[in-house]
Scaffold this motif. Structure first.
Motif, PDB file in Angstrom:
ATOM      1  N   GLU A 224       0.830  -1.204   0.000  1.00 56.18           N
ATOM      2  CA  GLU A 224       0.000   0.000   0.000  1.00 56.18           C
ATOM      3  C   GLU A 224       0.869   1.261   0.000  1.00 56.18           C
ATOM      4  OE1 GLU A 224      -3.171   0.992  -0.289  1.00 56.18           O
ATOM      5  OE2 GLU A 224      -3.604  -1.064  -0.904  1.00 56.18           O
ATOM      6  N   GLU A 225       1.994   1.172   0.683  1.00 53.11           N
ATOM      7  CA  GLU A 225       2.902   2.324   0.712  1.00 53.11           C
ATOM      8  C   GLU A 225       3.458   2.610  -0.676  1.00 53.11           C
ATOM      9  OE1 GLU A 225       6.980   3.804   3.010  1.00 53.11           O
ATOM     10  OE2 GLU A 225       6.000   1.926   3.582  1.00 53.11           O
ATOM     11  N   GLN A 226       3.788   1.560  -1.433  1.00 54.19           N
ATOM     12  CA  GLN A 226       4.259   1.734  -2.801  1.00 54.19           C
ATOM     13  C   GLN A 226       3.195   2.387  -3.672  1.00 54.19           C
ATOM     14  OE1 GLN A 226       5.697  -2.303  -3.751  1.00 54.19           O
ATOM     15  NE2 GLN A 226       7.421  -1.288  -4.771  1.00 54.19           N
ATOM     16  N   LEU A 227       1.961   1.902  -3.557  1.00 55.90           N
ATOM     17  CA  LEU A 227       0.868   2.455  -4.360  1.00 55.90           C
ATOM     18  C   LEU A 227       0.626   3.917  -4.023  1.00 55.90           C
ATOM     19  CD1 LEU A 227      -1.683  -0.515  -4.403  1.00 55.90           C
ATOM     20  CD2 LEU A 227       0.052   0.105  -6.092  1.00 55.90           C
ATOM     21  N   LYS A 228       0.759   4.261  -2.737  1.00 55.73           N
ATOM     22  CA  LYS A 228       0.605   5.657  -2.328  1.00 55.73           C
ATOM     23  C   LYS A 228       1.702   6.519  -2.938  1.00 55.73           C
ATOM     24  CE  LYS A 228      -1.200   9.029   0.105  1.00 55.73           C
ATOM     25  NZ  LYS A 228      -2.534   9.589  -0.248  1.00 55.73           N
ATOM     26  N   THR A 229       2.899   5.959  -3.022  1.00 52.07           N
ATOM     27  CA  THR A 229       4.014   6.688  -3.629  1.00 52.07           C
ATOM     28  C   THR A 229       3.809   6.870  -5.130  1.00 52.07           C
ATOM     29  OG1 THR A 229       5.558   5.854  -1.968  1.00 52.07           O
ATOM     30  CG2 THR A 229       6.510   6.678  -4.018  1.00 52.07           C
ATOM     31  N   ILE A 230       3.368   5.817  -5.807  1.00 49.57           N
ATOM     32  CA  ILE A 230       3.225   5.869  -7.267  1.00 49.57           C
ATOM     33  C   ILE A 230       2.044   6.735  -7.687  1.00 49.57           C
ATOM     34  CG2 ILE A 230       2.747   4.504  -9.344  1.00 49.57           C
ATOM     35  CD1 ILE A 230       4.210   2.164  -7.948  1.00 49.57           C
ATOM     36  N   PHE A 231       0.897   6.561  -7.048  1.00 46.73           N
ATOM     37  CA  PHE A 231      -0.333   7.212  -7.516  1.00 46.73           C
ATOM     38  C   PHE A 231      -0.756   8.403  -6.669  1.00 46.73           C
ATOM     39  CE2 PHE A 231      -0.532   2.771  -8.945  1.00 46.73           C
ATOM     40  CZ  PHE A 231      -0.701   2.963 -10.303  1.00 46.73           C
ATOM     41  N   ASN A 285       8.510  11.717  -6.486  1.00 45.67           N
ATOM     42  CA  ASN A 285       8.689  10.424  -5.813  1.00 45.67           C
ATOM     43  C   ASN A 285       8.089   9.294  -6.646  1.00 45.67           C
ATOM     44  OD1 ASN A 285       9.824  11.792  -3.626  1.00 45.67           O
ATOM     45  ND2 ASN A 285       7.835  12.048  -2.637  1.00 45.67           N
ATOM     46  N   ALA A 286       6.938   9.584  -7.269  1.00 43.92           N
ATOM     47  CA  ALA A 286       6.295   8.581  -8.123  1.00 43.92           C
ATOM     48  C   ALA A 286       7.195   8.206  -9.295  1.00 43.92           C
ATOM     49  CB  ALA A 286       4.951   9.114  -8.631  1.00 43.92           C
ATOM     50  N   CYS A 287       7.795   9.205  -9.905  1.00 38.23           N
ATOM     51  CA  CYS A 287       8.663   8.939 -11.061  1.00 38.23           C
ATOM     52  C   CYS A 287       9.900   8.145 -10.655  1.00 38.23           C
ATOM     53  CB  CYS A 287       9.060  10.257 -11.725  1.00 38.23           C
ATOM     54  SG  CYS A 287       7.695  11.070 -12.576  1.00 38.23           S
ATOM     55  N   MET A 288      10.447   8.454  -9.489  1.00 38.44           N
ATOM     56  CA  MET A 288      11.621   7.706  -9.025  1.00 38.44           C
ATOM     57  C   MET A 288      11.271   6.246  -8.729  1.00 38.44           C
ATOM     58  SD  MET A 288      13.854  10.352  -6.692  1.00 38.44           S
ATOM     59  CE  MET A 288      12.512  11.026  -5.745  1.00 38.44           C
ATOM     60  N   GLU A 289      10.101   6.038  -8.119  1.00 43.49           N
ATOM     61  CA  GLU A 289       9.679   4.668  -7.823  1.00 43.49           C
ATOM     62  C   GLU A 289       9.421   3.892  -9.111  1.00 43.49           C
ATOM     63  OE1 GLU A 289       8.620   1.290  -5.565  1.00 43.49           O
ATOM     64  OE2 GLU A 289       9.770   3.100  -5.117  1.00 43.49           O
ATOM     65  N   LEU A 290       8.770   4.528 -10.086  1.00 39.04           N
ATOM     66  CA  LEU A 290       8.522   3.861 -11.363  1.00 39.04           C
ATOM     67  C   LEU A 290       9.828   3.570 -12.093  1.00 39.04           C
ATOM     68  CD1 LEU A 290       5.365   5.733 -12.727  1.00 39.04           C
ATOM     69  CD2 LEU A 290       5.520   3.355 -11.994  1.00 39.04           C
ATOM     70  N   SER A 291      10.771   4.485 -11.995  1.00 37.60           N
ATOM     71  CA  SER A 291      12.070   4.257 -12.624  1.00 37.60           C
ATOM     72  C   SER A 291      12.751   3.037 -12.007  1.00 37.60           C
ATOM     73  CB  SER A 291      12.941   5.503 -12.454  1.00 37.60           C
ATOM     74  OG  SER A 291      14.224   5.286 -13.002  1.00 37.60           O
ATOM     75  N   ARG A 292      12.605   2.872 -10.704  1.00 38.26           N
ATOM     76  CA  ARG A 292      13.198   1.715 -10.023  1.00 38.26           C
ATOM     77  C   ARG A 292      12.517   0.418 -10.462  1.00 38.26           C
ATOM     78  NH1 ARG A 292      12.480  -1.447  -5.642  1.00 38.26           N
ATOM     79  NH2 ARG A 292      10.462  -0.516  -5.153  1.00 38.26           N
TER      80      ARG A 292
END
Length: 593
Positions: A224-231, A285-292
Motif C-alpha cells: 500500500e505504501e508503494q501504491l501511495k508513492t506511485i499514484f 517520488n512517483a517517477c523515481m519509484e517507477l524508474s526503479r
C-alpha cells in the motif's frame, strides 16, 4: 482537427519508462477510434492478471497477437492535418503551456502564455515555430493548439478597457445564425473546456480502474505504501473532478453555448482544487519509484498489460501520471482565453474574471508548496553541516529559510558583544559561530523562538537598556519573560533588510496557518535521514534542481548534442581545485572555537 487514423500497437520496449509527455491527452477534438471489438466490462477481472492464466508477458503477447488497434492522440492523424493546413497556406497558432528555456541556438525560447506560429509539425516530438523574428525547434508537448485558429493574430488578444469592448471589426462581424465572431469564439472555448473535462475524467478513470485496481490485487508485487508513492492522491482528484464536471454540465447551454455561465463552477471548487498540491508534491517520488520498478521485467509487463486491458493509448504510466500536474496549470490559460471572448455585459463576465484570479492563486499556491517541500532537503543538509548541533532539528518547527547574515549580538551582563552568523527560519532564529580559521565551518550556539518575540527598531545613539552607544541596531523583546536581545548591523541597509525579513517571517507563519500548510513527520524524517547518510559517507552535495526543471526533463529528456551533459553539470556547480592548505593549517591549530 480530428484523428481518423488507427495505428498498430508498437512492440513492448524493454527499457525504462518513456520520459515523454502525454501530448494530446488534454486537448480537445481528438476522436479515439477503436477499429476492433471492445472488450466487455469485467474482462479485466476474469483474466485478473493472475498466475492462473500465465505471466504478464504471456498476457501481453496474447493482446499483441490479436491485432488490437487504437487511435493515438498525439500520433500522426492530427500532425497530418496540421501540416495540410500549413501547406495550404493557413496559419496555425499554438499557445505555450510551459516556459521553454533554450539550451541551443536552434531552439525557440518562450514563456507560458506566449502564442507561437507553428510552421512545421511533421515531427511528433519537436515542432518548428516562430515568435516575432525568432524561429526554432520547440517541444510539441509544451504547447496546446489555439482553440480559435481563424482569429486574426492582430486581434489576439481582444482588449477590454474601461468596461467596453474593443471596437475592432472582429468583435462585430457576424458568424452564422446572428452570432458575432466573438460569440462563436466564446462557444469554441466553452466547448473546449467541457470536452477536455470529459476527456480528463476518462483519463483519471483509466488510471484508477486500469492500474490502481489491478495493482491492489497483486499484494505480492505492491505494498500500500508503494501504491501511495506511485499514484499519490489521484483517487481523491478523480472524485473531485467528477463532481466538478457535473457542475459544469449543469451550467452548459447546449443550444447556445456562448451563453453558458461556467465561471461560478471554478469559484465553487477553488478550495477543492488545492488537493492537487499534494499530488504535485508527490509526483517526483512517483517517477523515481517507477524508474526503479522499470528495471524489473515483470513490472514492465504488468503495467503494459494494464494499459492494453484498459484500452489506453501508447504512453507509459509515468506519462499518464503527469497529466494532473499539467491540468491544474492549464485552467488559468483556459479561463484567460474565455475572459477575452466574454463581453463585459455578459452575465458570466464577473464570475469568469474572479475565477481566473482564483485559479491563478491555486496554481501559485501549488507552486509555492512544491518549492517549500523541496526546501526541506536543503535545510536538512544545512543542519547536518553545522558542528555541535544541540536540541531539536530545525525541521521540527520550520520549513523555510527567510534570511541570513552576520550581526553583532550584544548580551548582558557588561554588554558583551559577539560577531555571529544568524539564520532566520519561520518560527525561529538560529545563531552560529564561524571557525576562527576555517571560516566556512559553523558551530551551533543558540536559537530564539520568534513566536514569542516582538521586533523593536532602535535609534542610533545611547541605548538605555544596555547603557552603550549603538548604530544600525534593533532589539528582539520576549513578551513573556521580558528578555531583550540587542543586535547591530554593519550598514543601515543591512538593518533594513533584517527588519523586512522579520516582517516576512511573521507573514509566512500567518499564511501557513491560513492555508493549512504543513510537512508530514515522514517527510521530515526522510529529509534528515538523507542528509545524515550524505554527511557520513562524505558524498558531495547533489546539484539541486527546481521542480520545473524536473518537468522539463519529462518532456525534453535529451540535452543538445553541442553541450555534453558533463559540461552542463560543471556550469551548474563549478568544480573547485582541491587544496591542502586549510587541512595542513587545521592540524597545527590548538583550538577550534
Amino acid at each position: 482537427i480530428t484523428s481518423a487514423v488507427a495505428f498498430d500497437i508498437l512492440p513492448l520496449k524493454l527499457h525504462p519508462f518513456s520520459q515523454s509527455t502525454p501530448t494530446g491527452l488534454d486537448c480537445v477534438g481528438w476522436n479515439r477510434r477503436i477499429s476492433s471489438p471492445v472488450i466487455a466490462d469485467g474482462a479485466l477481472d476474469k483474466t485478473a492478471l493472475t498466475d492462473d492464466v500465465g505471466s504478464e508477458e504471456d498476457l501481453y503477447e496474447d493482446f499483441r497477437s490479436s491485432n488490437y488497434r487504437y487511435g493515438h492522440p498525439g500520433g500522426g492523424g492530427e500532425q497530418l492535418a496540421i501540416n495540410e493546413l500549413i501547406s495550404d497556406g493557413s496559419v496555425v497558432y499554438a499557445e505555450a503551456l510551459w516556459d521553454h528555456v533554450t539550451m541551443d541556438d536552434q531552439e525557440l525560447g518562450f514563456k507560458a502564455g506566449d502564442v507561437i506560429e507553428v510552421t512545421d509539425a511533421s515531427n511528433k516530438e519537436w515542432w518548428w515555430g516562430r515568435i516575432l523574428d525568432s524561429e526554432g525547434w520547440f517541444p510539441a508537448s509544451f504547447v496546446r493548439l489555439r482553440v480559435n485558429q481563424d482569429e486574426p493574430m492582430e486581434d489576439y488578444p481582444l482588449k477590454v478597457e474601461g468596461g467596453k469592448e474593443d471596437d475592432s471589426s472582429s468583435g462585430t462581424r457576424r458568424f452564422g445564425m446572428g452570432q458575432t465572431t466573438k460569440d462563436q469564439m466564446r462557444t469554441n472555448v466553452i466547448n473546449e473546456i467541457i470536452s477536455t473535462e470529459r476527456d480528463y475524467i476518462k483519463h483519471l478513470k483509466d488510471i484508477c480502474e486500469g492500474y490502481i485496481k489491478q495493482c491492489r490485487k497483486r499484494a505480492d508485487m505492491f505494498t500500500e505504501e508503494q501504491l501511495k508513492t506511485i499514484f499519490g492522491n489521484i483517487e481523491d482528484i478523480y472524485r473531485c473532478q467528477k463532481k466538478f464536471v457535473k457542475a459544469l454540465e449543469k451550467k452548459f447551454n447546449k443550444d447556445h453555448p456562448h451563453l453558458s455561465e461556467v465561471g461560478s463552477c471554478f469559484l465553487e471548487y477553488q478550495t477543492e482544487f488545492q488537493i492537487y498540491s499534494e499530488y504535485c508534491n508527490n509526483h517526483p517520488n512517483a517517477c523515481m519509484e517507477l524508474s526503479r520498478l522499470s528495471k524489473v521485467n515483470k513490472y514492465v509487463y504488468f503495467f503494459e498489460a494494464c494499459r492494453l486491458l484498459q484500452k489506453m493509448i501508447d504512453i507509459s504510466l509515468d506519462g499518464f501520471l503527469l497529466t494532473p500536474v499539467q491540468k491544474i496549470c492549464k485552467y488559468p490559460l483556459q479561463l484567460a482565453e474565455l475572459l477575452k471572448y466574454t463581453n463585459p455585459q455578459h452575465r458570466d463576465f464577473k464570475d469568469v474574471e474572479a475565477a481566473l484570479n482564483a485559479m491563478k492563486n491555486v496554481a501559485r499556491l501549488i507552486n509555492e508548496r512544491k518549492r517549500r517541500l523541496e526546501n526541506i532537503d536543503k535545510i536538512a543538509q544545512w543542519q547536518s553541516s553545522i558542528e555541535d548541533w544541540e536540541g531539536e532539528d530545525v525541521l521540527v518547527r520550520s520549513s523555510e529559510l527567510i534570511y541570513s547574515g552576520e550581526l553583532t549580538k550584544i548580551s548582558h551582563p557588561q554588554a558583551k558583544s559577539q560577531q555571529r552568523m544568524f539564520f532566520l527560519f519561520d518560527h525561529q532564529l538560529v545563531c552560529c559561530k564561524k571557525d576562527l580559521l576555517r571560516r566556512d565551518i559553523l558551530y551551533y550556539k543558540s536559537r530564539i523562538n520568534m513566536d514569542d518575540m516582538e521586533i523593536l527598531d532602535v535609534e542610533d545613539g545611547k541605548d538605555k537598556d544596555f547603557n552603550i552607544s549603538v548604530k544600525n541596531a534593533f532589539k528582539l523583546h520576549c513578551r513573556d519573560t521580558e528578555e531583550v536581545h540587542l543586535f547591530c548591523a554593519k550598514k543601515p541597509e543591512q538593518k533594513q533588510r533584517w527588519l523586512k525579513a522579520f516582517e516576512n517571517e511573521r507573514r509566512q507563519v500567518q499564511l501557513d496557518q491560513e492555508t493549512g500548510f504543513s510537512i508530514t513527520e515522514v517527510q521530515k524524517r526522510q529529509a534528515m535521514l538523507n542528509a545524515s547518510k550524505q554527511h557520513h559517507t562524505g558524498k558531495p552535495k547533489a546539484v539541486t534542481r527546481p521542480y520545473y526543471d524536473f518537468l522539463m526533463r519529462q518532456k525534453h529528456p535529451t540535452l543538445p548534442t553541442t553541450l555534453p551533459q558533463q559540461q552542463v553539470f560543471m556550469l551548474a556547480e563549478p568544480k573547485r581545485k582541491p587544496s591542502n592548505f586549510w587541512q595542513n593549517i587545521s592540524r597545527l591549530t590548538p583550538f577550534r572555537k
